[in-house]
Design a protein around this motif. Structure first.
Motif, PDB file in Angstrom:
ATOM      1  N   ARG A  33       0.839  -1.206   0.000  1.00 30.26           N
ATOM      2  CA  ARG A  33       0.000   0.000   0.000  1.00 30.26           C
ATOM      3  C   ARG A  33       0.872   1.253   0.000  1.00 30.26           C
ATOM      4  O   ARG A  33       0.591   2.222  -0.705  1.00 30.26           O
ATOM      5  N   ILE A  37       1.111   4.372  -2.847  1.00 32.99           N
ATOM      6  CA  ILE A  37       1.048   5.798  -2.523  1.00 32.99           C
ATOM      7  C   ILE A  37       2.297   6.516  -3.026  1.00 32.99           C
ATOM      8  O   ILE A  37       2.218   7.601  -3.616  1.00 32.99           O
ATOM      9  N   VAL A  72      -6.592   1.429  -2.579  1.00 32.10           N
ATOM     10  CA  VAL A  72      -7.240   2.741  -2.466  1.00 32.10           C
ATOM     11  C   VAL A  72      -8.537   2.729  -3.273  1.00 32.10           C
ATOM     12  O   VAL A  72      -8.675   1.978  -4.238  1.00 32.10           O
ATOM     13  N   GLN A  77      -8.422   9.623  -3.257  1.00 36.96           N
ATOM     14  CA  GLN A  77      -7.877   9.074  -2.021  1.00 36.96           C
ATOM     15  C   GLN A  77      -6.360   8.949  -2.112  1.00 36.96           C
ATOM     16  O   GLN A  77      -5.646   9.178  -1.129  1.00 36.96           O
ATOM     17  N   LEU A  78      -5.847   8.610  -3.295  1.00 37.94           N
ATOM     18  CA  LEU A  78      -4.400   8.527  -3.477  1.00 37.94           C
ATOM     19  C   LEU A  78      -3.735   9.876  -3.197  1.00 37.94           C
ATOM     20  O   LEU A  78      -2.710   9.946  -2.512  1.00 37.94           O
ATOM     21  N   GLU A  81      -3.786  10.486   0.520  1.00 40.11           N
ATOM     22  CA  GLU A  81      -2.816   9.659   1.229  1.00 40.11           C
ATOM     23  C   GLU A  81      -1.396  10.158   0.997  1.00 40.11           C
ATOM     24  O   GLU A  81      -0.548  10.087   1.891  1.00 40.11           O
TER      25      GLU A  81
END
Length: 228
Positions: A33, A37, A72, A77-78, A81
């Motif tokens: 994850r 990101i 994600v 949202q990416l 983050e």
């Protein structure tokens, strides 16, 4: 600067993919994850947010688009983050220094150093430009809240320095704005190819900003007394 002009200004190497070798496990989920990101941050740096697709992020990691969706929900949202990943070192520095018994200026200089490093990192563009993008109301409010927490933390350190005599009396609000403006602008001009690395850059900002806040002692009079 537009997304298109940013594309020509920054070129970044593809992020290493943790999917090579078929890693599995809960710990590997966190690593993967984080890789998603980081790859997104590099892509946003190179192409701009609007010119980057999840397909681009997937291609940089050597995975499929559904794999990215596993970590994600969407591109918004990416971006969020990426912003949080860049902000965390600054938040950690403020928490760490507020528990210290050093002078306010010494604590503030530590935050300046970590702030400069963060903005010079792959996440710098997202930290500075995230709020300008097409984010939803909830995400935008969350970003503004996180920025406000950083701002308030810097103001507290400035007030501490004024109270302990290590910082010249000043307006904490205006001073914090000036510092953040100078530090955030790093994302607009700093490149990894610069002769000065991120640590050297951080040290230079501490020298300039910290010295400007240093409490100035009254100068000794050089006038010689005339004997009567």
């Amino acid at each position: 600067m537009s997304d298109s002009s940013w594309s020509s200004a920054r070129r970044v190497a593809p992020a290493p993919s943790p999917w090579v070798g078929g890693r599995r496990g809960r710990r590997e989920h966190g690593i993967k994850r984080e890789a998603v990101i980081c790859a997104a941050a590099k892509a946003f740096n190179a192409r701009g947010y609007h010119n980057t697709s999840l397909d681009d992020v997937a291609a940089a990691l050597g995975v499929t688009k559904p794999t990215v969706y596993y970590y994600v929900a969407n591109k918004e949202q990416l971006l969020f983050e990426c912003f949080r990943a860049g902000l965390e070192p600054i938040q950690a520095a403020i928490r760490r220094t507020e528990a210290s018994d050093r002078t306010g200026l010494e604590r503030l200089n530590e935050v300046i150093r970590d702030y400069a490093r963060a903005v010079a990192s792959d996440y710098g563009w997202c930290m500075v430009r995230a709020e300008d993008q097409d984010l939803g109301p909830e995400t935008g409010r969350h970003i503004r809240t996180l920025k406000s927490e950083i701002d308030q933390g810097i103001r507290r350190l400035i007030r501490t320095g004024i109270e302990d005599g290590s910082i010249e009396p000043c307006d904490p609000k205006i001073t914090a704005f000036v510092m953040a403006g100078a530090l955030n602008w790093i994302a607009h001009w700093y490149r990894a190819s610069e002769p000065m690395d991120a640590d050297g850059l951080a040290g230079a900002f501490v020298e300039v900003l910290g010295r400007g806040l240093l409490r100035r002692r009254p100068a000794r009079s050089t006038t010689r007394r005339v004997r009567s």
